[in-house]
Design an enzyme around this catalytic site. Structure first.
Site, PDB file in Angstrom:
ATOM      1  N   ASP A  29      50.430 -13.095  20.716  1.00  0.00           N
ATOM      2  CA  ASP A  29      49.604 -12.694  19.788  1.00  0.00           C
ATOM      3  C   ASP A  29      48.131 -13.443  19.635  1.00  0.00           C
ATOM      4  O   ASP A  29      47.210 -13.016  19.389  1.00  0.00           O
ATOM      5  CB  ASP A  29      50.204 -12.760  18.450  1.00  0.00           C
ATOM      6  N   SER A  78      56.084  25.990   8.035  1.00  0.00           N
ATOM      7  CA  SER A  78      56.990  25.274   7.879  1.00  0.00           C
ATOM      8  C   SER A  78      58.310  25.768   8.534  1.00  0.00           C
ATOM      9  O   SER A  78      58.027  26.442   9.552  1.00  0.00           O
ATOM     10  CB  SER A  78      57.563  25.304   6.184  1.00  0.00           C
ATOM     11  N   LYS A 110      64.756  15.254  12.061  1.00  0.00           N
ATOM     12  CA  LYS A 110      63.879  15.786  10.985  1.00  0.00           C
ATOM     13  C   LYS A 110      63.486  14.485  10.083  1.00  0.00           C
ATOM     14  O   LYS A 110      64.080  14.007   9.216  1.00  0.00           O
ATOM     15  CB  LYS A 110      64.548  16.683  10.115  1.00  0.00           C
ATOM     16  N   ARG A 131      48.736  18.609   5.352  1.00  0.00           N
ATOM     17  CA  ARG A 131      49.173  19.918   5.628  1.00  0.00           C
ATOM     18  C   ARG A 131      48.680  20.894   4.551  1.00  0.00           C
ATOM     19  O   ARG A 131      48.010  21.982   5.009  1.00  0.00           O
ATOM     20  CB  ARG A 131      50.892  19.889   5.397  1.00  0.00           C
TER      21      ARG A 131
HETATM   22  S1  IVH Z   1      58.390  21.212  13.648  1.00  0.00           S
HETATM   23  C1  IVH Z   1      56.414  24.923  12.509  1.00  0.00           C
HETATM   24  N1  IVH Z   1      59.832  18.808  14.044  1.00  0.00           N
HETATM   25  O1  IVH Z   1      59.757  19.332   8.510  1.00  0.00           O
HETATM   26  C2  IVH Z   1      56.848  23.830  11.895  1.00  0.00           C
HETATM   27  N2  IVH Z   1      58.961  19.427  11.863  1.00  0.00           N
HETATM   28  O2  IVH Z   1      60.762  21.745   6.784  1.00  0.00           O
HETATM   29  C3  IVH Z   1      57.011  22.689  12.788  1.00  0.00           C
HETATM   30  N3  IVH Z   1      59.317  17.708  10.014  1.00  0.00           N
HETATM   31  O3  IVH Z   1      56.682  20.521   7.898  1.00  0.00           O
HETATM   32  C4  IVH Z   1      57.457  21.396  12.696  1.00  0.00           C
HETATM   33  N4  IVH Z   1      60.504  16.328  11.330  1.00  0.00           N
HETATM   34  O4  IVH Z   1      56.693  18.115   7.961  1.00  0.00           O
HETATM   35  C5  IVH Z   1      59.181  19.657  13.004  1.00  0.00           C
HETATM   36  N5  IVH Z   1      60.872  16.878  14.317  1.00  0.00           N
HETATM   37  C6  IVH Z   1      60.330  17.635  13.618  1.00  0.00           C
HETATM   38  C7  IVH Z   1      60.150  17.415  12.146  1.00  0.00           C
HETATM   39  C8  IVH Z   1      59.580  18.232  11.384  1.00  0.00           C
HETATM   40  C9  IVH Z   1      60.268  16.597  10.210  1.00  0.00           C
HETATM   41  C10 IVH Z   1      58.806  18.063   8.795  1.00  0.00           C
HETATM   42  C11 IVH Z   1      57.648  18.768   8.834  1.00  0.00           C
HETATM   43  C12 IVH Z   1      57.650  20.293   8.537  1.00  0.00           C
HETATM   44  C13 IVH Z   1      58.786  20.059   7.639  1.00  0.00           C
HETATM   45  C14 IVH Z   1      59.461  21.555   7.518  1.00  0.00           C
END
Ligand code: IVH
Length: 707
Positions: A29, A78, A110, A131
């Site tokens: 550091d 979504s 997720k 978003r």
């Molecule tokens: S893919 C077309 N991958 O979940 C949507 N989303 O319920 C593409 N999220 O708006 C999203 N982890 O904010 C994706 N590994 C992941 C995710 C993820 C969290 C959130 C994201 C999305 C929401 C949908």
């Protein structure tokens, strides 16, 4: 010179990446700080080579900008959600029907935060947009720039000239807990969960505050036209190479069984992650198949989210208690029939506030559902209406303070009810005194919450100034209090008169004035009189003080009882002005310390102050950011192990005294001299030092000696 500046930026970006994304730094550091300082100096000298993506900009600024709405080039969709394994099977079956060829999936966690879209142009972060409504979001670039795991400049040379990458901004549990502790300290309502905290932080108008709160991120989707990849998995690997934080738990799966293996594994194991996840996302891997499957208006047809069920229990709500805090905030707490939930027996649950109770229409004697979220106290998440007693009536929130009977108030925009009788409501008085004596405030140890309550019950104290009028016989008259404890208490009250102004300012408990704000105010106004005289406009112009804090400070000083309190505390000799310390030095400039254990000659707060006085910084936990662990007796074994693992140098109280001592000054253990630097002392190793080498080869000094 431009080249030199850019080379420095490139090197710092890379070290940042190794530190924040890979957790694998290759320089100390100290060396990192030296690079950063060199860059800062060059940038100051050559402002013509300014760059908003310079690593020196990570600290953010308090310039308020508002947010500009930016349309998304590709809508932010979504995901189809399900809690049912059956529906995941159906998803897979549908995909296989439609594409009629072997399908591979990518399974991801997720992440439970807030979605972000980052745009990069020629490898540089151009924009970060929330978003929003899916087609238009807020430009929060200034805030996102402060998140150290977000690359400002990409690595390698195979990234597209222009592309977007999407992911989640989240708040790790450690940052969340620290933030909420700080908020409660200053009378702000805590965030309900890390997701809200992350979303709220991203929308702050003060990016310096964002920088401080410790957000993190994971990226999960590279978006663009004509990307040079065939598959999602490939694109994630590339994103990782470019410097993005991509989860290491992402897996490629080719059968439904493998998908369930992933889901079941993480449904259990997610408890061990330092951030919240609320499910798994299953995505078709090949871009050509994704394209063939297409999207609906709302969500892609090639992906689905399986949501983990929060562990839930059902039980009866028997009664509701109302707790009144130091700031008068009223919190309803549910008393439940005891029920097993995720390994513990739950008897009480948080109900948050009146709005929440009304929203869920929670009534006494209802069968309610309780869940454990990211928080320690479980919360009521719903009511089993089918089991509602026929004679039930809507819950009536109290309209008077349960402690003092004063009618409660609810400010517009505030979810909580408050008891406005700040000066005479017992728990508020006791709470204020407890805050006053706290370690970070006046540090009157020996006096705990219970004793304060006892003193209050015996009508011996009504405000903090009364503490200074306590006599030995007052204390001796209390039950369970011996001579020795009485003397200890009196001694620590006496010593507290030495506490410097910033901490006194924090201790008097002005709403919204936390430790940092108190420090800033003390520095800017120098003494309490100047602060008392400042009008709202002057106050809100001060560093990190917004309108809300300014108004609260004004309100505090306008109250004659508060002014009287300050006069009395002043008469007792408390410090209400910043002492220009003649003994301040820069001997510890650039060094970070963690203090652990107990010491013979100083309290921990005193050591902290000494560190700051000599230009050093206090950190709360052992990390590779720490230069020295100042170790006393009874140091926690976990801290010790971590320090040894990371090779953090340990020093004793005597070593420390040496470090801050004047050249040639003798320290209590009789050694002479002062340490010049943290890194690479070039003194030859003595045999005693060689003995103190630990198994990992790091030099851990012997107590009482220089390393
Ligand atoms: S893919 C077309 N991958 O979940 C949507 N989303 O319920 C593409 N999220 O708006 C999203 N982890 O904010 C994706 N590994 C992941 C995710 C993820 C969290 C959130 C994201 C999305 C929401 C949908």
């Amino acid at each position: 010179m431009q080249e030199k500046i850019e080379e420095l930026r490139r090197r710092i970006h890379e070290h940042n990446y190794r530190y924040y994304v890979l957790n694998d730094p290759i320089i100390s550091d100290y060396e990192f700080d030296a690079l950063l300082r060199e860059l800062q100096e060059l940038e100051a000298r050559y402002p013509q080579f300014d760059d908003p993506n310079s690593p020196t900009r990570r600290v953010g600024s308090d310039l308020s900008s508002g947010f500009v709405s930016v349309p998304h080039r590709f809508p932010m969709l979504s995901l189809g959600n399900t809690y049912s394994e059956e529906e995941v099977r159906e998803f897979d079956a549908r995909i296989r029907r439609e594409v009629d060829e072997p399908v591979e999936y990518v399974c991801e966690l997720k992440f439970d935060g807030t979605a972000i879209s980052l745009t990069y142009e020629h490898g540089r972060l151009l924009r970060a947009v929330t978003r929003g409504d899916g087609s238009v979001g807020d430009d929060v670039t200034a805030n996102v720039r402060t998140i150290r795991s977000v690359p400002l400049q990409l690595m390698g040379d195979d990234y597209p000239d222009f592309f977007e990458i999407r992911g989640e901004i989240l708040m790790p549990h450690s940052s969340f807990e620290r933030l909420n502790r700080e908020r409660e300290d200053i009378g702000e309502s805590p965030f309900a969960n890390p997701r809200n905290a992350a979303a709220g932080t991203l929308k702050l108008q003060n990016s310096a505050e964002v920088a401080r709160r410790g957000l993190d991120n994971f990226m999960y989707w590279v978006v663009g036209e004509n990307l040079p990849f065939q598959s999602h998995y490939e694109s994630l690997q590339a994103a990782r190479r470019w410097g993005f934080k991509v989860s290491e738990h992402t897996r490629k799966c080719s059968s439904i069984e493998e998908i369930f293996e992933f889901i079941h594994l993480w449904d259990k194991k997610r408890e061990t992650l330092p951030y919240d996840t609320d499910g798994a996302v299953i995505k078709v891997d090949r871009f050509s198949l994704q394209q063939r499957l297409g999207t609906t208006a709302k969500a892609p047809r090639w992906a689905v989210a399986y949501k983990f069920k929060a562990e839930q229990a059902r039980t009866r709500l028997r009664s509701v208690d109302f707790q009144v805090g130091r700031t008068g905030a009223v919190t309803p707490v549910a008393n439940l029939d005891p029920v097993h939930l995720a390994g513990t027996v739950v008897k009480r649950a948080s109900l948050h506030n009146a709005d929440q109770i009304a929203l869920l229409d929670i009534r006494l004697q209802d069968m309610v559902y309780v869940e454990k979220g990211g928080e320690i106290i479980p919360k009521i998440t719903g009511v089993d209406l089918s089991a509602r007693p026929a004679d039930s009536r809507p819950f009536e929130f109290i309209d008077r303070c349960p402690e003092c009977g004063t009618p409660l108030v609810k400010d517009e925009g505030e979810a909580r009810h408050y008891c406005p009788n700040a000066l005479h409501c017992p728990p508020q008085i006791v709470g204020r005194i407890v805050h006053f004596i706290a370690r970070k405030a006046m540090e009157i140890d020996g006096l705990g919450e219970e004793t304060v309550q006892l003193l209050y019950d015996h009508a011996l104290i009504r405000d903090p100034a009364d503490l200074y009028e306590l006599k030995r016989e007052d204390l001796m008259a209390l039950p369970r209090l011996g001579e020795k404890s009485a003397d200890n208490i009196l001694e620590s009250i006496r010593r507290s008169r030495e506490v410097p102004f910033p901490r006194v300012l924090f201790a008097i408990g002005i709403r919204y004035v936390g430790e940092t704000t108190a420090k800033n105010l003390a520095r800017q106004f120098q003494n309490i009189d100047a602060l008392m005289e400042a009008d709202e406009e002057t106050l809100s112009g001060a560093e990190e003080v917004g309108e809300k804090i300014a108004r609260s400070i004004r309100a505090y000083f306008e109250d004659p009882e508060n002014r009287r309190l300050i006069d009395r505390l002043r008469a007792q000799g408390l410090s209400f002005e910043l002492r220009q310390r003649e003994d301040a030095t820069d001997r510890l400039q650039g060094l970070n310390f963690v203090i652990s254990g107990t010491f013979e000659r100083h309290s921990r707060e005193q050591l902290k102050e000494l560190i700051e006085r000599h230009g050093g910084r206090n950190l709360s936990g052992v990390s590779s950011n720490v230069d020295y662990l100042l170790a006393g007796a009874h140091i926690g074994p976990a801290k010790l192990a971590k320090a040894q693992k990371l090779g953090v140098k340990m020093i004793s109280e005597a070593d420390f005294e040496q470090m801050i001592a004047e050249e040639g000054e003798t320290s209590p253990d009789g050694t002479v001299g002062r340490v010049s630097d943290s890194e690479g002392s070039d003194r030859p190793e003595t045999s005693q030092e060689a003995e103190s080498l630990t198994s990992n080869g790091k030099n851990i000094p012997l107590q009482g000696r220089l390393f």
